[in-house]
Design an enzyme around this catalytic site. Structure first.
Site, PDB file in Angstrom:
ATOM      1  N   ASN A  13     -19.315 -29.746  10.804  1.00  0.00           N
ATOM      2  CA  ASN A  13     -18.544 -28.554  10.562  1.00  0.00           C
ATOM      3  C   ASN A  13     -19.137 -27.783   9.415  1.00  0.00           C
ATOM      4  OD1 ASN A  13     -16.313 -27.757  12.571  1.00  0.00           O
ATOM      5  ND2 ASN A  13     -16.027 -30.079  11.876  1.00  0.00           N
ATOM      6  N   ASN A 106      -8.462 -25.308   6.871  1.00  0.00           N
ATOM      7  CA  ASN A 106      -8.874 -26.558   7.422  1.00  0.00           C
ATOM      8  C   ASN A 106      -9.022 -26.212   9.075  1.00  0.00           C
ATOM      9  OD1 ASN A 106      -8.797 -29.429   7.578  1.00  0.00           O
ATOM     10  ND2 ASN A 106      -6.827 -29.180   8.572  1.00  0.00           N
ATOM     11  N   HIS A 108      -8.885 -28.504  12.523  1.00  0.00           N
ATOM     12  CA  HIS A 108      -8.006 -29.604  13.327  1.00  0.00           C
ATOM     13  C   HIS A 108      -8.543 -29.843  14.492  1.00  0.00           C
ATOM     14  CE1 HIS A 108      -5.246 -32.764  13.583  1.00  0.00           C
ATOM     15  NE2 HIS A 108      -4.765 -32.084  14.645  1.00  0.00           N
TER      16      HIS A 108
END
Ligand code: GRF
Length: 205
Positions: A13, A106, A108
């Site tokens: 990422n 974030n 996920h």
């Protein structure tokens, strides 16, 4: 926008962010990559792209708070304005979250609020998806609040779960979505198009 990226692992990422910045898709600069794991390949990715990469050893600190304060110190002395958790496996302290309120993003690997929170990270997420027998899964990008994977959702995208999917094939399908959604969310933040109202994130065009 000055960006700080926290990692714990391979950093695919992080790589997606680096590539997006290099292509001019994101108007931001990664000032530092910080890992809580010495062997995180993401540190190598950072160094290859001439980005400062720090390993901070939790064992050198007496508590999670002091560990977080050290990370905060490294971020603030580089004027970091946005913190991105890209495969970062520790929960942030309240102090950290408050210092960077609505400025921590974030990623996920599930459609929150399914398969998230304590114990749901990495492959465990895809294992739970297969065991439950859901027909779609996906990825979620959200702002970080004091909980685990509970902050205001920025972007989500779904993908079908096929009969012959395994943890590996599922991880690959979801990672492909992650590598698209995370840069998109960071881009929107850098263009000041994200507004948080209560639990909701409004994307201003
Ligand atoms: C990915 O599944 C990501 O969703 C999760 O950590 C895993 C590893 O990501 N947050 P990366 O390859 O280290 O970026």
């Amino acid at each position: 926008v000055n960006i700080g990226v926290l990692i714990s692992g391979g950093g695919t990422n992080l790589q997606a962010l680096i590539d997006s910045i290099d292509k001019g898709y994101i108007n931001g600069k990664i000032k530092v990559v910080i890992s809580n794991r010495k062997d995180a390949y993401g540190l190598v990715r950072a160094r290859k792209n001439l980005i400062e990469a720090l390993y901070i050893n939790r064992k050198e600190f007496n508590s999670d708070i002091e560990f977080d304060l050290k990370i905060l110190d490294e971020l603030e002395k580089r004027q970091v304005e946005l913190v991105v958790l890209a495969g970062y496996l520790k929960v942030l302290s309240k102090e950290f979250v408050n210092r960077y309120k609505n400025r921590i993003i974030n990623i996920h690997p599930s459609l929150i609020p399914s398969f998230c929170g304590k114990g749901y990270y990495g492959e465990k997420v895809h294992r739970a998806v297969l065991d439950y027998g859901v027909k779609i899964t996906g990825a979620t990008v959200h702002f970080v609040d004091e909980g685990a994977d509970t902050g205001p959702i920025i972007l989500q995208e779904a993908v079908f779960v096929d009969n012959n999917d395994t943890v590996d094939t599922l991880r690959e399908k979801v990672l492909e979505i992650e590598h698209k959604l995370l840069p998109m969310a960071v881009k929107l933040f850098c263009e000041n198009k994200l507004e948080v109202i209560g639990r909701k994130v409004i994307i201003r065009d």
